[in-house]
Design a protein around this motif. Sequence first.
Motif, PDB file in Angstrom:
ATOM      1  N   GLY A 132      82.320  62.461 109.742  1.00  0.00           N
ATOM      2  CA  GLY A 132      82.831  63.773 110.116  1.00  0.00           C
ATOM      3  C   GLY A 132      82.796  64.784 108.995  1.00  0.00           C
ATOM      4  O   GLY A 132      83.499  65.800 109.049  1.00  0.00           O
ATOM      5  N   GLU A 133      81.958  64.529 107.980  1.00  0.00           N
ATOM      6  CA  GLU A 133      81.910  65.419 106.822  1.00  0.00           C
ATOM      7  C   GLU A 133      80.478  65.848 106.508  1.00  0.00           C
ATOM      8  O   GLU A 133      79.919  65.489 105.465  1.00  0.00           O
ATOM      9  CB  GLU A 133      82.539  64.737 105.613  1.00  0.00           C
ATOM     10  N   PRO A 134      79.872  66.637 107.385  1.00  0.00           N
ATOM     11  CA  PRO A 134      78.520  67.126 107.100  1.00  0.00           C
ATOM     12  C   PRO A 134      78.530  68.143 105.979  1.00  0.00           C
ATOM     13  O   PRO A 134      79.563  68.780 105.715  1.00  0.00           O
ATOM     14  CB  PRO A 134      78.112  67.782 108.427  1.00  0.00           C
ATOM     15  N   THR A 135      77.405  68.303 105.322  1.00  0.00           N
ATOM     16  CA  THR A 135      77.265  69.372 104.330  1.00  0.00           C
ATOM     17  C   THR A 135      77.234  70.696 105.078  1.00  0.00           C
ATOM     18  O   THR A 135      76.526  70.843 106.075  1.00  0.00           O
ATOM     19  CB  THR A 135      75.963  69.201 103.534  1.00  0.00           C
ATOM     20  N   LEU A 136      78.015  71.666 104.609  1.00  0.00           N
ATOM     21  CA  LEU A 136      78.133  72.940 105.317  1.00  0.00           C
ATOM     22  C   LEU A 136      77.533  74.085 104.519  1.00  0.00           C
ATOM     23  O   LEU A 136      77.757  74.197 103.314  1.00  0.00           O
ATOM     24  CB  LEU A 136      79.601  73.250 105.616  1.00  0.00           C
ATOM     25  N   THR A 137      76.780  74.926 105.212  1.00  0.00           N
ATOM     26  CA  THR A 137      76.222  76.132 104.604  1.00  0.00           C
ATOM     27  C   THR A 137      76.463  77.290 105.563  1.00  0.00           C
ATOM     28  O   THR A 137      75.881  77.341 106.647  1.00  0.00           O
ATOM     29  CB  THR A 137      74.705  75.983 104.369  1.00  0.00           C
ATOM     30  N   GLY A 138      77.368  78.181 105.195  1.00  0.00           N
ATOM     31  CA  GLY A 138      77.669  79.327 106.051  1.00  0.00           C
ATOM     32  C   GLY A 138      78.529  78.982 107.253  1.00  0.00           C
ATOM     33  O   GLY A 138      78.658  79.780 108.172  1.00  0.00           O
ATOM     34  N   VAL A 139      79.111  77.794 107.260  1.00  0.00           N
ATOM     35  CA  VAL A 139      79.991  77.353 108.338  1.00  0.00           C
ATOM     36  C   VAL A 139      81.354  77.026 107.748  1.00  0.00           C
ATOM     37  O   VAL A 139      81.441  76.284 106.759  1.00  0.00           O
ATOM     38  CB  VAL A 139      79.419  76.116 109.059  1.00  0.00           C
ATOM     39  N   ASP A 140      82.418  77.554 108.339  1.00  0.00           N
ATOM     40  CA  ASP A 140      83.775  77.370 107.842  1.00  0.00           C
ATOM     41  C   ASP A 140      84.239  75.930 108.061  1.00  0.00           C
ATOM     42  O   ASP A 140      84.259  75.438 109.189  1.00  0.00           O
ATOM     43  CB  ASP A 140      84.712  78.336 108.563  1.00  0.00           C
ATOM     44  N   GLU A 141      84.619  75.280 106.986  1.00  0.00           N
ATOM     45  CA  GLU A 141      85.051  73.885 107.058  1.00  0.00           C
ATOM     46  C   GLU A 141      86.220  73.697 108.021  1.00  0.00           C
ATOM     47  O   GLU A 141      86.323  72.661 108.692  1.00  0.00           O
ATOM     48  CB  GLU A 141      85.443  73.394 105.661  1.00  0.00           C
ATOM     49  N   SER A 142      87.104  74.702 108.118  1.00  0.00           N
ATOM     50  CA  SER A 142      88.285  74.572 108.971  1.00  0.00           C
ATOM     51  C   SER A 142      87.940  74.525 110.455  1.00  0.00           C
ATOM     52  O   SER A 142      88.773  74.128 111.284  1.00  0.00           O
ATOM     53  CB  SER A 142      89.257  75.735 108.718  1.00  0.00           C
ATOM     54  N   LEU A 143      86.724  74.933 110.811  1.00  0.00           N
ATOM     55  CA  LEU A 143      86.309  74.939 112.216  1.00  0.00           C
ATOM     56  C   LEU A 143      85.550  73.680 112.621  1.00  0.00           C
ATOM     57  O   LEU A 143      85.245  73.483 113.800  1.00  0.00           O
ATOM     58  CB  LEU A 143      85.425  76.161 112.502  1.00  0.00           C
ATOM     59  N   VAL A 144      85.244  72.829 111.649  1.00  0.00           N
ATOM     60  CA  VAL A 144      84.445  71.637 111.915  1.00  0.00           C
ATOM     61  C   VAL A 144      85.352  70.432 112.142  1.00  0.00           C
ATOM     62  O   VAL A 144      86.275  70.189 111.364  1.00  0.00           O
ATOM     63  CB  VAL A 144      83.478  71.353 110.742  1.00  0.00           C
ATOM     64  N   GLY A 145      85.098  69.707 113.206  1.00  0.00           N
ATOM     65  CA  GLY A 145      85.890  68.528 113.505  1.00  0.00           C
ATOM     66  C   GLY A 145      85.045  67.474 114.191  1.00  0.00           C
ATOM     67  O   GLY A 145      83.816  67.533 114.178  1.00  0.00           O
ATOM     68  N   TRP A 184      74.329  76.003 129.084  1.00  0.00           N
ATOM     69  CA  TRP A 184      74.038  75.618 127.699  1.00  0.00           C
ATOM     70  C   TRP A 184      73.661  76.846 126.890  1.00  0.00           C
ATOM     71  O   TRP A 184      72.818  77.648 127.318  1.00  0.00           O
ATOM     72  CB  TRP A 184      72.895  74.608 127.660  1.00  0.00           C
ATOM     73  N   PHE A 185      74.290  76.994 125.709  1.00  0.00           N
ATOM     74  CA  PHE A 185      74.063  78.180 124.901  1.00  0.00           C
ATOM     75  C   PHE A 185      73.988  77.844 123.411  1.00  0.00           C
ATOM     76  O   PHE A 185      74.683  76.947 122.930  1.00  0.00           O
ATOM     77  CB  PHE A 185      75.197  79.199 125.128  1.00  0.00           C
ATOM     78  N   VAL A 186      73.158  78.588 122.716  1.00  0.00           N
ATOM     79  CA  VAL A 186      73.097  78.495 121.258  1.00  0.00           C
ATOM     80  C   VAL A 186      74.488  78.813 120.719  1.00  0.00           C
ATOM     81  O   VAL A 186      75.135  79.775 121.163  1.00  0.00           O
ATOM     82  CB  VAL A 186      72.068  79.498 120.704  1.00  0.00           C
ATOM     83  N   ILE A 187      74.958  78.017 119.771  1.00  0.00           N
ATOM     84  CA  ILE A 187      76.283  78.241 119.213  1.00  0.00           C
ATOM     85  C   ILE A 187      76.186  78.989 117.888  1.00  0.00           C
ATOM     86  O   ILE A 187      75.232  78.826 117.133  1.00  0.00           O
ATOM     87  CB  ILE A 187      77.047  76.909 119.037  1.00  0.00           C
ATOM     88  N   GLN A 188      77.160  79.842 117.642  1.00  0.00           N
ATOM     89  CA  GLN A 188      77.237  80.602 116.392  1.00  0.00           C
ATOM     90  C   GLN A 188      78.189  79.902 115.419  1.00  0.00           C
ATOM     91  O   GLN A 188      78.971  79.038 115.826  1.00  0.00           O
ATOM     92  CB  GLN A 188      77.730  82.026 116.684  1.00  0.00           C
ATOM     93  N   PRO A 189      78.146  80.279 114.149  1.00  0.00           N
ATOM     94  CA  PRO A 189      78.994  79.619 113.154  1.00  0.00           C
ATOM     95  C   PRO A 189      80.494  79.702 113.440  1.00  0.00           C
ATOM     96  O   PRO A 189      81.257  78.862 112.962  1.00  0.00           O
ATOM     97  CB  PRO A 189      78.644  80.362 111.850  1.00  0.00           C
TER      98      PRO A 189
END
Length: 223
Positions: A132-145, A184-189
């Motif tokens: 559950g810990e991908p490398t993030l670029t331009g994505v807020d860590e608090s939104l990733v789960g 189905w839709f492309v998701i934004q950061p």
Amino acid sequence: MKVLGASLVAAIALTGCAPAGLDTADYGNAAEPASNDVVATPGATAGAEPETDPSAEATAEAAPGDANTPEISEELTTTELKATKVARMGTTVQDQNGFVLYRFDKDEDSPAKSNCNDECAKIWPAALTNDGEPTLTGVDESLVGTVTRADGTKQLTLKGWPLYRYIGDKKAGQWKGQNVSGTWFVIQPNGTKNLTCLPAVSKPVAPPADDTSGGEAGSDYSY
């Protein structure tokens, strides 16, 4: 002449909204730019603020038995989430291989739940993870789960929405899954749908046969 001129402008606009390198006929209908009042439920339109309080917990509650979650091989895991702009669509979230990620209207985000399993998951492979810990670029860590899927594996989520790839995308940067089945839709950061370009609703490709890498476009599958 005015009518002809308007038609030419419209034709150019329609073509410009299709994914790069994609014949608009692949959708069954011409692609068209999304207006600001496009309704695509549930969720928000492009550029909208996150749908819920950003302070809300991004990770779904751990289910009993999580300690026994199946280990996923490295080649099947999503190890990176990166905000990347692509032609005609704008900002997307992509995995470590540059494939665009999507969200599904029939899923749930609070709490997170994936409703794409079995045949659906063959068309829309989940963004699986072990830690559950991908490398993030331009994505807020608090939104990733993460969310635990029906088969016990863990899937990455963004703002609570489970993340997927689309087998109809054959190379990095494609987004042929946009508006497939109207769900189905492309998701934004920030977790919202990117509706910058909204092709007409199209059918998904068929799930791959055991000895192939992908199905034919325009299947009768509704996922």
